[in-house]
Structures are given as structure tokens and as C-alpha cells.
Scaffold this motif. Structure first.
Motif, short mmCIF file in Angstrom:
data_model
loop_
_atom_site.label_atom_id
_atom_site.label_comp_id
_atom_site.label_asym_id
_atom_site.label_seq_id
_atom_site.Cartn_x
_atom_site.Cartn_y
_atom_site.Cartn_z
N GLY A 21 1.04 -1.49 0.24
CA GLY A 21 -0.06 0.17 -0.14
C GLY A 21 0.66 0.60 -0.03
O GLY A 21 0.56 2.24 -0.23
N LYS A 22 2.50 1.22 -0.37
CA LYS A 22 2.77 2.43 -0.36
C LYS A 22 4.48 2.05 -1.31
O LYS A 22 4.54 1.19 -1.40
N THR A 23 4.60 3.28 -1.75
CA THR A 23 5.36 3.41 -2.76
C THR A 23 6.60 4.09 -2.09
O THR A 23 6.49 5.34 -1.88
N CYS A 24 7.79 3.48 -2.09
CA CYS A 24 8.99 4.41 -1.46
C CYS A 24 9.81 5.22 -2.78
O CYS A 24 10.62 5.10 -3.49
N LYS A 25 9.15 5.87 -2.24
CA LYS A 25 9.51 7.31 -3.50
C LYS A 25 11.28 7.36 -3.33
O LYS A 25 12.02 8.10 -4.19
N ALA A 26 12.15 8.03 -2.07
CA ALA A 26 13.11 7.77 -2.07
C ALA A 26 13.83 6.91 -3.02
O ALA A 26 15.26 6.71 -4.08
N MET A 27 13.54 4.94 -2.75
CA MET A 27 14.46 4.11 -3.47
C MET A 27 14.03 4.84 -5.02
O MET A 27 14.82 4.10 -5.53
N LYS A 28 12.68 5.14 -5.25
CA LYS A 28 12.41 5.10 -6.87
C LYS A 28 13.45 5.92 -7.47
O LYS A 28 14.41 6.02 -7.64
N GLY A 29 14.19 6.89 -6.76
CA GLY A 29 15.33 7.45 -6.99
C GLY A 29 16.06 7.65 -7.10
O GLY A 29 17.42 7.42 -7.96
N LEU A 30 16.26 6.32 -5.87
CA LEU A 30 18.13 6.18 -6.03
C LEU A 30 18.03 4.97 -7.08
O LEU A 30 19.22 4.71 -7.60
N VAL A 31 17.02 3.99 -7.08
CA VAL A 31 16.91 3.21 -8.31
C VAL A 31 17.13 4.31 -9.91
O VAL A 31 18.32 3.32 -10.11
N ALA A 32 16.40 4.91 -9.40
CA ALA A 32 16.42 5.60 -11.34
C ALA A 32 18.02 6.24 -11.35
O ALA A 32 18.50 6.54 -12.55
N GLU A 33 18.86 6.97 -10.96
CA GLU A 33 19.96 7.02 -11.11
C GLU A 33 21.23 6.61 -10.70
O GLU A 33 21.89 6.35 -11.57
N GLY A 34 20.61 5.23 -10.01
CA GLY A 34 21.97 4.26 -10.32
C GLY A 34 21.34 3.30 -12.34
O GLY A 34 22.72 3.23 -12.80
N GLU A 35 20.31 3.30 -12.37
CA GLU A 35 20.16 3.23 -13.79
C GLU A 35 20.73 4.04 -14.66
O GLU A 35 21.56 3.92 -15.71
N GLU A 36 21.21 5.39 -14.51
CA GLU A 36 21.85 6.44 -15.11
C GLU A 36 22.95 6.61 -15.39
O GLU A 36 23.20 5.89 -16.62
N ARG A 37 23.29 6.18 -13.89
CA ARG A 37 25.12 4.92 -14.24
C ARG A 37 25.14 4.15 -14.92
O ARG A 37 26.18 3.95 -15.36
N ILE A 38 24.21 3.14 -15.40
CA ILE A 38 24.63 1.87 -15.61
C ILE A 38 24.51 2.39 -17.38
O ILE A 38 25.82 1.53 -18.17
N ASP A 39 23.90 3.41 -17.69
CA ASP A 39 23.96 4.06 -18.97
C ASP A 39 25.11 4.78 -19.39
O ASP A 39 25.18 5.12 -20.48
N ASP A 40 25.77 4.92 -18.13
CA ASP A 40 27.17 6.47 -18.57
C ASP A 40 28.00 5.48 -19.50
O ASP A 40 28.02 4.18 -19.88
N ASP A 41 28.44 6.20 -19.88
CA ASP A 41 29.42 6.44 -21.58
C ASP A 41 30.86 6.32 -20.36
O ASP A 41 32.27 6.65 -21.00
N ALA A 42 31.00 5.21 -19.41
CA ALA A 42 32.33 5.28 -18.49
C ALA A 42 33.28 3.79 -19.27
O ALA A 42 32.26 2.59 -19.44
N THR A 43 34.56 3.85 -18.67
CA THR A 43 35.33 2.55 -18.74
C THR A 43 34.45 1.64 -17.45
O THR A 43 34.01 1.60 -16.53
N ASP A 44 35.28 -0.01 -17.73
CA ASP A 44 34.50 -1.01 -16.56
C ASP A 44 34.69 -0.41 -15.41
O ASP A 44 33.74 -0.13 -14.49
N ALA A 45 36.39 -0.15 -14.84
CA ALA A 45 36.30 -0.07 -13.98
C ALA A 45 35.58 1.61 -13.46
O ALA A 45 35.17 1.38 -12.19
N VAL A 46 35.85 2.12 -14.18
CA VAL A 46 34.94 4.09 -13.64
C VAL A 46 33.51 3.40 -12.96
O VAL A 46 32.54 3.63 -12.71
N LYS A 47 32.95 2.36 -14.14
CA LYS A 47 31.53 1.44 -14.11
C LYS A 47 31.19 1.43 -12.33
O LYS A 47 30.65 1.46 -11.73
N ASP A 48 32.19 -0.12 -12.12
CA ASP A 48 32.54 -0.06 -11.29
C ASP A 48 32.42 0.65 -9.86
O ASP A 48 31.75 0.49 -9.08
#
Ligand code: FE
Ligand code: FE
Length: 176
Positions: free
Chosen positions: A72-99
């Protein structure tokens, strides 16, 4: 009665928030594992996925004990944290920087969970809910251990990221 008027109401509302947060994580962690290049980091995400499923089971049990629904509740904070994590996954970075970026995103998540579980554990303690306290403490300990392991991985992987940066700069110089 006004919403969250008692500590018991607040406890249940915060538990719903954590339930939503954990559920969102079961979807995000496989993507983070897939995006990780370092084998230990990937394995760490996979282990924490199993733990996260267990955290949901514990929250189900906790809510049963408190005679409330976990839904019955959506954690908005986790939604944001996950969205930011996904942005990082899509970053055009070296493997080590992405890690390094994945560790940073994952630690933000763990710290959010640690704050949430620490608070609900304390509320339950004050309300005399002993079984609830011990279930929440188990999860809190696992979140803290995960955070500690991430710090340990960062100590080597962040150096690798810095070195990969240096070698990229070298390559660019050679191209000239
Ligand atoms: Fe968790
Ligand atoms: Fe966690």
C-alpha cells in the motif's frame, strides 16, 4: 484518527516504505550485477539479491506479527536512488569507472536502508515488540555488513578506476 498519530502507526507506515524499497531492489540488483565488470562486485550484488528476498520475507512476518499489511505504499526515495543507479549503468564510462559508480549507487541504497531499519527497530523496541525487534535487527545487520563489504571492494576498485582514467589519457596523447 489523524494519519500516523501514534508511534505504532508510524512504525507500520515506515515498514510499508521499507517493503516497497526492498521490492524495488529485487528488480534493480540483477541489473546492477549484470553491469558490474569485477567478478567479486557482481557476486556481491547476487548475494545481496538473495538477502533482499529474505528481507521481504522477514517484513511479511513482521507485518503478520503487527497484524498489518506490508503493501500500500511506494517508497519514492528508493525510486529515485534506483533511477540514479540506472543512469550510471547507461554511462559511457570505462569498466573500472562504472564499477566505482555502481558501488557508490549501492552504498547510497544501503545507507537509506540502514537508516530505515535502525529507526523501525528502535520504534519496535519502545513498543515492546521483541520478536519484531529481533527480525529487524537481523536485516539491519545484513545491510551494515553489505555496506562494509562495498567499502572494502571500493578500496581496490576505486584505485583501478583512477588508473583506467590515467591510461585513457595516455592513449589520447598517443593518438596525437
Ligand atoms: Fe534489504
Ligand atoms: Fe540492502
Amino acid at each position: 484518527m489523524p494519519k500516523n498519530s501514534s508511534l505504532q502507526d508510524l512504525l507500520i507506515d515506515e515498514l510499508k516504505d521499507l517493503y516497497s524499497a526492498e521490492t524495488q531492489l529485487t528488480k534493480a540488483l540483477p541489473k546492477m550485477a549484470k553491469a558490474a565488470s569485477d567478478e567479486n562486485l557482481r557476486a556481491g550484488f547476487e548475494t545481496h539479491l538473495d538477502q533482499t528476498r529474505e528481507h521481504i520475507t522477514r517484513l511479511d512476518r513482521v507485518m503478520e506479527l503487527l497484524d498489518a499489511s506490508p503493501k500500500g505504499k511506494t517508497c519514492k526515495a528508493m525510486k529515485g536512488l534506483v533511477a540514479e543507479g540506472e543512469e550510471r549503468i547507461d554511462d559511457d564510462a570505462t569498466d573500472a569507472v562504472k564499477d566505482a559508480a555502481l558501488i557508490c549507487a549501492a552504498q547510497k541504497v544501503e545507507h537509506y536502508e540502514i537508516a530505515g531499519y535502525g529507526s523501525v527497530r528502535t520504534f519496535a523496541e519502545l513498543l515492546g515488540e521483541e520478536e519484531v525487534v529481533s527480525l529487524l535487527q537481523e536485516t539491519l545487520d545484513e545491510e551494515a555488513e553489505t555496506d562494509r563489504k562495498l567499502t572494502e571492494l571500493a578500496s581496490s576498485l576505486n584505485v583501478k578506476a583512477e588508473m583506467s582514467e590515467a591510461s585513457t589519457a595516455e592513449d589520447e596523447k598517443d593518438d596525437r
